[in-house]
Design a protein around this motif. Structure first.
Motif, mmCIF file in Angstrom:
data_model
loop_
_atom_site.group_PDB
_atom_site.id
_atom_site.type_symbol
_atom_site.label_atom_id
_atom_site.label_comp_id
_atom_site.label_asym_id
_atom_site.label_seq_id
_atom_site.Cartn_x
_atom_site.Cartn_y
_atom_site.Cartn_z
ATOM 1 N N THR A 1 164.445 132.573 103.164
ATOM 2 C CA THR A 1 163.408 132.327 104.155
ATOM 3 C C THR A 1 163.924 132.886 105.471
ATOM 4 O OG1 THR A 1 161.933 130.642 105.078
ATOM 5 C CG2 THR A 1 164.228 129.991 104.740
ATOM 6 N N ASP A 2 163.114 132.870 106.514
ATOM 7 C CA ASP A 2 163.555 133.459 107.771
ATOM 8 C C ASP A 2 164.297 132.480 108.675
ATOM 9 O OD1 ASP A 2 161.226 132.022 108.340
ATOM 10 O OD2 ASP A 2 160.111 133.756 109.082
ATOM 11 N N VAL A 3 163.843 131.224 108.729
ATOM 12 C CA VAL A 3 164.460 130.254 109.624
ATOM 13 C C VAL A 3 164.370 128.860 109.013
ATOM 14 C CG1 VAL A 3 162.341 129.954 110.992
ATOM 15 C CG2 VAL A 3 164.546 129.391 112.028
ATOM 16 N N LEU A 4 165.419 128.091 109.211
ATOM 17 C CA LEU A 4 165.445 126.671 108.857
ATOM 18 C C LEU A 4 165.855 125.899 110.105
ATOM 19 C CD1 LEU A 4 167.382 126.785 105.449
ATOM 20 C CD2 LEU A 4 164.942 126.354 105.757
ATOM 21 N N SER A 5 165.244 124.751 110.308
ATOM 22 C CA SER A 5 165.578 123.882 111.432
ATOM 23 C C SER A 5 165.982 122.519 110.900
ATOM 24 C CB SER A 5 164.363 123.718 112.358
ATOM 25 O OG SER A 5 164.003 124.938 112.933
ATOM 26 N N PHE A 6 167.061 121.995 111.443
ATOM 27 C CA PHE A 6 167.572 120.684 111.060
ATOM 28 C C PHE A 6 167.599 119.830 112.320
ATOM 29 C CE2 PHE A 6 169.250 123.767 108.102
ATOM 30 C CZ PHE A 6 169.066 123.171 106.867
ATOM 31 N N SER A 7 166.606 118.973 112.484
ATOM 32 C CA SER A 7 166.459 118.187 113.699
ATOM 33 C C SER A 7 167.361 116.958 113.696
ATOM 34 C CB SER A 7 164.999 117.745 113.841
ATOM 35 O OG SER A 7 164.843 116.989 115.025
ATOM 36 N N MET A 8 167.870 116.632 114.868
ATOM 37 C CA MET A 8 168.684 115.433 115.047
ATOM 38 C C MET A 8 167.967 114.408 115.920
ATOM 39 S SD MET A 8 171.504 115.851 113.410
ATOM 40 C CE MET A 8 172.615 114.675 114.149
ATOM 41 N N MET A 9 166.742 114.670 116.292
ATOM 42 C CA MET A 9 166.036 113.787 117.213
ATOM 43 C C MET A 9 165.464 112.568 116.502
ATOM 44 S SD MET A 9 164.198 116.490 119.733
ATOM 45 C CE MET A 9 163.610 115.199 120.796
ATOM 46 N N GLU A 10 165.595 111.413 117.159
ATOM 47 C CA GLU A 10 165.004 110.160 116.713
ATOM 48 C C GLU A 10 165.411 109.757 115.307
ATOM 49 O OE1 GLU A 10 160.824 109.912 117.398
ATOM 50 O OE2 GLU A 10 160.981 110.976 119.285
ATOM 51 N N MET A 11 166.662 110.004 114.954
ATOM 52 C CA MET A 11 167.156 109.614 113.639
ATOM 53 C C MET A 11 168.504 108.950 113.795
ATOM 54 S SD MET A 11 166.209 112.876 111.456
ATOM 55 C CE MET A 11 165.599 113.908 112.751
ATOM 56 N N GLY A 12 168.953 108.374 112.716
ATOM 57 C CA GLY A 12 170.286 107.803 112.703
ATOM 58 C C GLY A 12 171.319 108.897 112.846
ATOM 59 N N GLU A 13 172.517 108.501 113.195
ATOM 60 C CA GLU A 13 173.595 109.451 113.459
ATOM 61 C C GLU A 13 173.923 110.330 112.256
ATOM 62 O OE1 GLU A 13 178.158 108.784 114.451
ATOM 63 O OE2 GLU A 13 176.787 107.883 115.906
ATOM 64 N N ASP A 14 173.774 109.813 111.050
ATOM 65 C CA ASP A 14 174.159 110.565 109.861
ATOM 66 C C ASP A 14 172.972 111.105 109.074
ATOM 67 O OD1 ASP A 14 176.792 110.127 110.442
ATOM 68 O OD2 ASP A 14 176.946 108.336 109.198
ATOM 69 N N GLU A 15 171.826 111.300 109.733
ATOM 70 C CA GLU A 15 170.656 111.830 109.042
ATOM 71 C C GLU A 15 170.167 113.086 109.747
ATOM 72 O OE1 GLU A 15 168.115 108.277 107.459
ATOM 73 O OE2 GLU A 15 167.925 108.399 109.614
#
Length: 195
Positions: free
Chosen positions: A66-80
């Motif tokens: 695929t061209d791009v993947l995003s892994f968001s860290m917003m509004e989640m637990g520290e390890d998710e």
């Protein structure tokens, strides 16, 4: 507090120049300003099709690049991390939170200096991570050729697209898609990255 870009190059086909990184930093500032996101860190990785295909398979069960993947860290637990995808084949039923041992950002990146007050590269100030963006430069080059614009434009488009996913935008229906793509185009226009 400020916006910060850390990056790492894991592909060898295309050169990642200081000018390109400066352009992406500019886009981060413009996108942050447009969305009133004034602090946080974005970790960007440049990879090839084989590497992004492996991630696509691991996190989405799709054995193709695929061209791009995003892994968001917003509004989640520290390890998710939330996995948000750049292509149109995202299925809302596949969305999930993934537990990650040791956190989601195990990468090292290099940063350059920037005189813009809104984008700091100080190693002293630890910014909260907004998330990771992974771009296949190989796929971006093919798409730039197909669409008839520069690689810089395509990488900028994918970076802004990934950033908007990090902060909660999506394109699951026509209205969401129009809204998100209009925001992307406005940011790219401000930076002079036209088609």
């Amino acid at each position: 507090m400020s916006l910060r870009l850390s990056w790492n190059n894991e592909q060898e086909q295309h050169s990642i120049t200081p000018e390109l990184i400066a352009r992406l930093k500019e886009l981060l500032v413009l996108a942050g300003r447009a969305e009133q996101v004034m602090d946080g860190e974005v970790a960007l990785s440049f990879v090839d099709d084989a590497a992004i295909q492996e991630l696509n398979m691991q996190y989405r069960g799709l054995d193709k690049p695929t061209d791009v993947l995003s892994f968001s860290m917003m509004e989640m637990g520290e390890d998710e991390i939330a996995i948000i995808y750049g292509d149109e084949e995202f299925d809302e039923e596949e969305f999930e939170f993934i537990e990650v041992e040791g956190g989601a950002d195990g990468k090292t990146g290099s940063t350059g200096s920037d005189e813009n007050d809104e984008l700091e590269d100080d190693e002293e100030g630890e910014e909260e991570p907004l998330g990771d963006i992974i771009i296949s430069v190989e796929r971006a080059a093919a798409q730039a050729e197909e669409y008839g614009h520069s690689l810089e434009r395509e990488l900028g488009f994918l970076f802004v697209h990934g950033f908007l996913h990090l902060i909660g935008y999506d394109h699951q229906n026509e209205d969401e898609e129009k809204r998100m793509f209009a925001k992307q185009e406005a940011i790219l226009q401000q930076a002079g990255l036209t088609r």
